[in-house]
Design a protein around this motif. Structure first.
Motif, PDB file in Angstrom:
ATOM      1  N   VAL A 165       0.910  -1.286  -0.125  1.00  0.00           N
ATOM      2  CA  VAL A 165      -0.149  -0.055   0.203  1.00  0.00           C
ATOM      3  C   VAL A 165       0.769   1.269   0.114  1.00  0.00           C
ATOM      4  O   VAL A 165       0.315   2.171  -0.189  1.00  0.00           O
ATOM      5  CB  VAL A 165      -1.225   0.059   1.174  1.00  0.00           C
ATOM      6  N   GLY A 166       2.082   1.184   0.359  1.00  0.00           N
ATOM      7  CA  GLY A 166       3.025   2.454   0.355  1.00  0.00           C
ATOM      8  C   GLY A 166       3.025   3.063   1.447  1.00  0.00           C
ATOM      9  O   GLY A 166       2.423   2.724   2.738  1.00  0.00           O
ATOM     10  N   PHE A 167       4.019   3.915   1.674  1.00  0.00           N
ATOM     11  CA  PHE A 167       4.388   4.557   3.073  1.00  0.00           C
ATOM     12  C   PHE A 167       3.216   5.558   3.563  1.00  0.00           C
ATOM     13  O   PHE A 167       2.938   5.466   4.473  1.00  0.00           O
ATOM     14  CB  PHE A 167       5.674   5.501   2.830  1.00  0.00           C
ATOM     15  N   THR A 168       2.643   6.156   2.623  1.00  0.00           N
ATOM     16  CA  THR A 168       1.494   7.384   2.950  1.00  0.00           C
ATOM     17  C   THR A 168       0.278   6.459   3.424  1.00  0.00           C
ATOM     18  O   THR A 168      -0.109   6.865   4.349  1.00  0.00           O
ATOM     19  CB  THR A 168       1.160   7.974   1.729  1.00  0.00           C
ATOM     20  N   ARG A 169      -0.027   5.692   2.772  1.00  0.00           N
ATOM     21  CA  ARG A 169      -1.276   4.662   3.277  1.00  0.00           C
ATOM     22  C   ARG A 169      -1.046   4.122   4.534  1.00  0.00           C
ATOM     23  O   ARG A 169      -2.024   3.906   5.240  1.00  0.00           O
ATOM     24  CB  ARG A 169      -1.609   3.922   2.020  1.00  0.00           C
ATOM     25  N   SER A 170       0.283   3.448   4.409  1.00  0.00           N
ATOM     26  CA  SER A 170       0.640   2.654   5.736  1.00  0.00           C
ATOM     27  C   SER A 170       0.367   3.510   6.981  1.00  0.00           C
ATOM     28  O   SER A 170      -0.041   3.392   8.022  1.00  0.00           O
ATOM     29  CB  SER A 170       2.067   2.184   5.686  1.00  0.00           C
ATOM     30  N   LEU A 171       1.036   4.948   6.754  1.00  0.00           N
ATOM     31  CA  LEU A 171       0.964   5.886   7.654  1.00  0.00           C
ATOM     32  C   LEU A 171      -0.384   6.274   8.427  1.00  0.00           C
ATOM     33  O   LEU A 171      -0.725   6.253   9.291  1.00  0.00           O
ATOM     34  CB  LEU A 171       1.656   7.005   7.535  1.00  0.00           C
ATOM     35  N   ILE A 172      -1.164   6.393   7.100  1.00  0.00           N
ATOM     36  CA  ILE A 172      -2.703   6.822   7.496  1.00  0.00           C
ATOM     37  C   ILE A 172      -3.307   5.853   8.213  1.00  0.00           C
ATOM     38  O   ILE A 172      -4.102   5.974   9.256  1.00  0.00           O
ATOM     39  CB  ILE A 172      -3.283   7.231   6.247  1.00  0.00           C
ATOM     40  N   THR A 173      -3.173   4.555   7.694  1.00  0.00           N
ATOM     41  CA  THR A 173      -3.756   3.396   8.409  1.00  0.00           C
ATOM     42  C   THR A 173      -3.407   3.147   9.979  1.00  0.00           C
ATOM     43  O   THR A 173      -3.898   2.918  10.810  1.00  0.00           O
ATOM     44  CB  THR A 173      -3.457   2.072   7.778  1.00  0.00           C
ATOM     45  N   LEU A 174      -2.027   3.517  10.188  1.00  0.00           N
ATOM     46  CA  LEU A 174      -1.530   3.222  11.582  1.00  0.00           C
ATOM     47  C   LEU A 174      -2.128   4.584  12.419  1.00  0.00           C
ATOM     48  O   LEU A 174      -2.419   4.147  13.365  1.00  0.00           O
ATOM     49  CB  LEU A 174       0.069   3.480  11.416  1.00  0.00           C
ATOM     50  N   MET A 175      -2.170   5.644  11.776  1.00  0.00           N
ATOM     51  CA  MET A 175      -2.783   6.675  12.506  1.00  0.00           C
ATOM     52  C   MET A 175      -4.462   6.455  12.986  1.00  0.00           C
ATOM     53  O   MET A 175      -4.894   6.733  14.004  1.00  0.00           O
ATOM     54  CB  MET A 175      -2.901   8.010  11.839  1.00  0.00           C
ATOM     55  N   ILE A 176      -5.021   5.753  11.966  1.00  0.00           N
ATOM     56  CA  ILE A 176      -6.431   5.355  12.338  1.00  0.00           C
ATOM     57  C   ILE A 176      -6.476   4.273  13.481  1.00  0.00           C
ATOM     58  O   ILE A 176      -7.328   4.536  14.147  1.00  0.00           O
ATOM     59  CB  ILE A 176      -7.076   4.743  10.862  1.00  0.00           C
ATOM     60  N   VAL A 177      -5.752   3.438  13.166  1.00  0.00           N
ATOM     61  CA  VAL A 177      -5.815   2.482  14.135  1.00  0.00           C
ATOM     62  C   VAL A 177      -5.088   2.793  15.388  1.00  0.00           C
ATOM     63  O   VAL A 177      -5.996   2.587  16.489  1.00  0.00           O
ATOM     64  CB  VAL A 177      -4.828   1.162  13.707  1.00  0.00           C
ATOM     65  N   THR A 178      -4.311   3.836  15.849  1.00  0.00           N
ATOM     66  CA  THR A 178      -4.007   4.391  17.016  1.00  0.00           C
ATOM     67  C   THR A 178      -5.095   5.417  17.524  1.00  0.00           C
ATOM     68  O   THR A 178      -5.543   5.018  18.752  1.00  0.00           O
ATOM     69  CB  THR A 178      -2.771   5.408  16.783  1.00  0.00           C
ATOM     70  N   ILE A 179      -5.781   6.112  16.694  1.00  0.00           N
ATOM     71  CA  ILE A 179      -6.895   6.809  17.143  1.00  0.00           C
ATOM     72  C   ILE A 179      -7.990   6.023  17.806  1.00  0.00           C
ATOM     73  O   ILE A 179      -8.607   6.266  18.750  1.00  0.00           O
ATOM     74  CB  ILE A 179      -7.289   7.940  16.169  1.00  0.00           C
ATOM     75  N   ALA A 180      -8.239   4.841  17.008  1.00  0.00           N
ATOM     76  CA  ALA A 180      -9.310   4.008  17.399  1.00  0.00           C
ATOM     77  C   ALA A 180      -8.955   3.143  18.708  1.00  0.00           C
ATOM     78  O   ALA A 180      -9.901   3.200  19.534  1.00  0.00           O
ATOM     79  CB  ALA A 180      -9.722   2.974  16.278  1.00  0.00           C
ATOM     80  N   GLY A 181      -7.840   2.872  18.647  1.00  0.00           N
ATOM     81  CA  GLY A 181      -7.158   2.362  20.094  1.00  0.00           C
ATOM     82  C   GLY A 181      -7.287   3.328  21.001  1.00  0.00           C
ATOM     83  O   GLY A 181      -7.739   2.803  22.429  1.00  0.00           O
ATOM     84  N   LEU A 182      -7.096   4.550  20.867  1.00  0.00           N
ATOM     85  CA  LEU A 182      -7.200   5.492  22.191  1.00  0.00           C
ATOM     86  C   LEU A 182      -8.617   5.639  22.715  1.00  0.00           C
ATOM     87  O   LEU A 182      -8.982   5.652  23.844  1.00  0.00           O
ATOM     88  CB  LEU A 182      -6.680   6.909  21.581  1.00  0.00           C
ATOM     89  N   PHE A 183      -9.663   5.740  21.734  1.00  0.00           N
ATOM     90  CA  PHE A 183     -10.856   5.693  22.065  1.00  0.00           C
ATOM     91  C   PHE A 183     -11.404   4.743  22.592  1.00  0.00           C
ATOM     92  O   PHE A 183     -12.263   4.582  23.674  1.00  0.00           O
ATOM     93  CB  PHE A 183     -11.959   6.030  20.816  1.00  0.00           C
ATOM     94  N   LEU A 184     -10.890   3.480  22.215  1.00  0.00           N
ATOM     95  CA  LEU A 184     -11.432   2.146  22.841  1.00  0.00           C
ATOM     96  C   LEU A 184     -10.723   1.703  24.192  1.00  0.00           C
ATOM     97  O   LEU A 184     -11.322   1.530  25.045  1.00  0.00           O
ATOM     98  CB  LEU A 184     -11.030   0.910  22.150  1.00  0.00           C
ATOM     99  N   TYR A 185      -9.646   2.325  24.333  1.00  0.00           N
ATOM    100  CA  TYR A 185      -8.874   2.527  25.849  1.00  0.00           C
ATOM    101  C   TYR A 185      -9.452   3.220  26.790  1.00  0.00           C
ATOM    102  O   TYR A 185      -9.849   2.739  27.953  1.00  0.00           O
ATOM    103  CB  TYR A 185      -7.368   2.810  25.567  1.00  0.00           C
TER     104      TYR A 185
END
Length: 237
Positions: A165-185
């Protein structure tokens, strides 16, 4: 058949050089002798931790991140298919990680026995020490093997995602997962799940086995990602 044997030998020789020579022969074994000599020369107390496993973990994770790309291009140039190469790479890599962890634990066992015979109180750095009270070779080996496969499996899964998926999409995906994890935590959802898992009565070997199975699942997940992969990773833009 020729291309299949050639790809196997290509991956095997690279893994042998990477793990056998660079990791074991040039780093792990000399580091073991250094700690043995230190045990004879100095009075190492129980606060001292003899660490010979750090470089091994670094090399295992490094092969998951950097071992695929150069071998992939060479194998295709030799006439191999992507599926042939991927099968050989995953199988040889898991075998190399397993053998490397076994050799590492043999070195650690020798170090523990020599310290015991000479009344040296120093401990060894080992992930199983967090789960088990006393040193035992086979339980420690099993835990270490599961940790090694986890390091390789999850790092290679991360690399496979980045490759496709490339660097940019990987970074966006990582940020989405991180933000979702913060809300779930902070919504106490993850906390409830972690507490439930923590309260399940399982021994250390069962926990390590679950980690190993999840790691193998991560490796299997890379197969559909890379079986039709292009020769070069997706560009940043």
């Amino acid at each position: 058949m020729i291309s299949t044997n050639g790809v196997f030998r290509l991956v095997y020789e690279d893994a042998s050089w990477y793990f056998g020579k660079q990791m074991l022969l040039f780093i792990t074994i000399p580091l073991t002798f250094v700690w043995i000599i230190l045990g004879f020369l100095f009075e190492l107390d129980h606060k001292t931790i003899a660490a010979i496993s750090g470089p091994a973990y670094f090399f295992v994770a490094g092969f998951g991140l950097f071992g695929f790309k150069p071998l992939f291009a060479l194998s295709i140039a030799m006439g191999s298919t992507r599926i042939q190469f991927l099968k050989k790479y995953l199988s040889v890599s898991v075998a190399a990680v397993t053998l490397s962890i076994l050799c590492l634990n043999v070195c650690q066992f020798a170090l523990v026995m020599i310290y015991k015979w000479n009344n040296v109180e120093a401990k060894i750095l080992h992930p199983a020490s967090l789960l088990l009270n006393e040193y035992q070779f086979f339980p420690y080996l099993w835990v270490d093997l599961m940790v090694g496969i986890a390091l390789f499996g999850f790092t290679f899964l991360f690399y496979a995602i980045f490759y496709r998926v490339g660097f940019t999409r990987s970074l966006i995906t990582l940020m989405i997962v991180t933000i979702a994890g913060l809300f779930l935590y902070y919504g106490n959802i993850l906390t409830t799940i972690f507490n439930w898992l923590w309260n399940i009565e399982m021994n250390a070997l069962a926990n390590a086995t679950i980690l190993g199975l999840l790691s193998l699942g991560a490796l299997f997940a890379t197969y559909p990602m890379l079986r039709n992969a292009p020769l070069h990773p997706k560009p940043k833009r």
